[in-house]
Design an enzyme around this catalytic site. Structure first.
Site, PDB file in Angstrom:
ATOM      1  N   CYS A 112       0.829  -1.203   0.000  1.00  0.00           N
ATOM      2  CA  CYS A 112       0.000   0.000   0.000  1.00  0.00           C
ATOM      3  C   CYS A 112       0.870   1.263   0.000  1.00  0.00           C
ATOM      4  O   CYS A 112       1.569   1.519  -0.964  1.00  0.00           O
ATOM      5  CB  CYS A 112      -1.008  -0.012   1.144  1.00  0.00           C
ATOM      6  SG  CYS A 112      -2.353   1.176   0.871  1.00  0.00           S
ATOM      7  N   HIS A 219      -3.799  -5.248   0.212  1.00  0.00           N
ATOM      8  CA  HIS A 219      -3.374  -5.618   1.564  1.00  0.00           C
ATOM      9  C   HIS A 219      -3.492  -7.128   1.799  1.00  0.00           C
ATOM     10  O   HIS A 219      -4.454  -7.579   2.435  1.00  0.00           O
ATOM     11  CB  HIS A 219      -4.221  -4.884   2.609  1.00  0.00           C
ATOM     12  CG  HIS A 219      -3.894  -3.434   2.751  1.00  0.00           C
ATOM     13  ND1 HIS A 219      -2.889  -2.980   3.582  1.00  0.00           N
ATOM     14  CD2 HIS A 219      -4.423  -2.341   2.163  1.00  0.00           C
ATOM     15  CE1 HIS A 219      -2.832  -1.651   3.510  1.00  0.00           C
ATOM     16  NE2 HIS A 219      -3.741  -1.237   2.658  1.00  0.00           N
ATOM     17  N   GLU A 221      -1.946  -8.823   3.894  1.00  0.00           N
ATOM     18  CA  GLU A 221      -1.879  -9.118   5.334  1.00  0.00           C
ATOM     19  C   GLU A 221      -3.258  -9.067   5.982  1.00  0.00           C
ATOM     20  O   GLU A 221      -3.461  -9.659   7.043  1.00  0.00           O
ATOM     21  CB  GLU A 221      -0.903  -8.146   6.027  1.00  0.00           C
ATOM     22  CG  GLU A 221      -1.471  -6.792   6.423  1.00  0.00           C
ATOM     23  CD  GLU A 221      -1.668  -5.834   5.254  1.00  0.00           C
ATOM     24  OE1 GLU A 221      -1.346  -6.206   4.108  1.00  0.00           O
ATOM     25  OE2 GLU A 221      -2.142  -4.705   5.495  1.00  0.00           O
TER      26      GLU A 221
END
Ligand SMILES: [Mn+2]
Length: 245
Positions: A112, A219, A221
């Protein structure tokens, strides 16, 4: 074991819990993903550029994470009215971290803001606000790249993954990912090539020619705990770091 440094974000607004006793922090899902991929995460508290050489020397690789907008002066533009919060201390610290990682041949991954920041640090530029400043060259409508209030772990837009890069074959040709950015990559920096696009042409992933620098705009994660295929981008990076050691 690969030791991976994460420059922290910081909370530098008064808040009910810490008031003005500010904290440096990293979201747990970044460290959880690195641990699940077999690495040891180390968080660098936000510091000064002079500390970057020692911090980078203490790890095998660096992960730059999400957060504020990148200060547009770092790529030669004044801010437009759509600029969000920027943080000059973070920009200056991370600029030195990226320079040291390149100097010390330590692999770099960006997520990001991290993807945007590494691009700027390597000479690239950004679109300050996609919704108001971007006209897709391919004629497709602009994709909604800030999916809020849709949940952070839900995938909302497609990627077109290009051949022969770090993402190829890991998620399929057209994976659906989450998206929480209002800025985007305009020009890629030196030696960086796109790895995936959104349907409006927004660069959603890129890498350097040797894949020692790799970055995604989405993202993973936030997604890997519900969909293990999204651990792969971390696993492949950790495997790459271990192979370089
Ligand atoms: Mn996006």
């Amino acid at each position: 074991m690969a030791i991976i440094g994460i420059p922290s974000n910081h909370l530098n607004h008064p808040n009910p819990k810490h008031r003005t006793n500010y904290v440096d922090y990293t979201q747990q899902n970044y460290t959880a993903a690195l641990r699940e991929a077999g690495a040891l995460p180390v968080v660098f508290p936000m510091g000064s550029p002079e500390e970057a050489a020692e911090y980078v020397n203490s790890v095998d690789a660096v992960l730059l994470i999400g957060g504020q907008d990148v200060g547009p002066l770092f790529y030669g533009e004044d801010p437009t009215p759509q600029m969000g919060e920027t943080d000059r201390q973070r920009d200056l610290f991370e600029l030195a971290i990226v320079a040291e990682a390149r100097k010390q041949n330590k692999p770099l991954m960006g997520i990001c803001r991290g993807a945007q920041f590494i691009n700027v640090a390597l000479g690239g530029t950004l679109i300050q606000d996609i919704d108001t400043q971007y006209t897709p060259e391919n004629g497709n409508p602009i994709v909604k790249h800030d999916q809020f209030p849709v949940k952070w772990y839900e995938p909302t837009h497609r990627l077109d993954v290009l051949p022969d890069n770090f993402l190829t074959g890991t998620l399929g040709d057209n994976p659906i990912v989450n998206s929480f950015h209002h800025q985007g990559i305009k020009q890629l920096g030196a030696d960086l090539q796109p790895a995936a696009f959104a349907s409006d042409g927004t660069v959603e992933a890129y890498q350097s020619s040797d894949a020692s620098v790799r970055a995604v705009q989405y993202h993973p994660e936030m997604m890997f705990e519900r969909d293990k295929t999204h651990l792969r981008v971390f696993q492949d990076f950790v495997d790459y770091v271990n192979a370089q050691k």
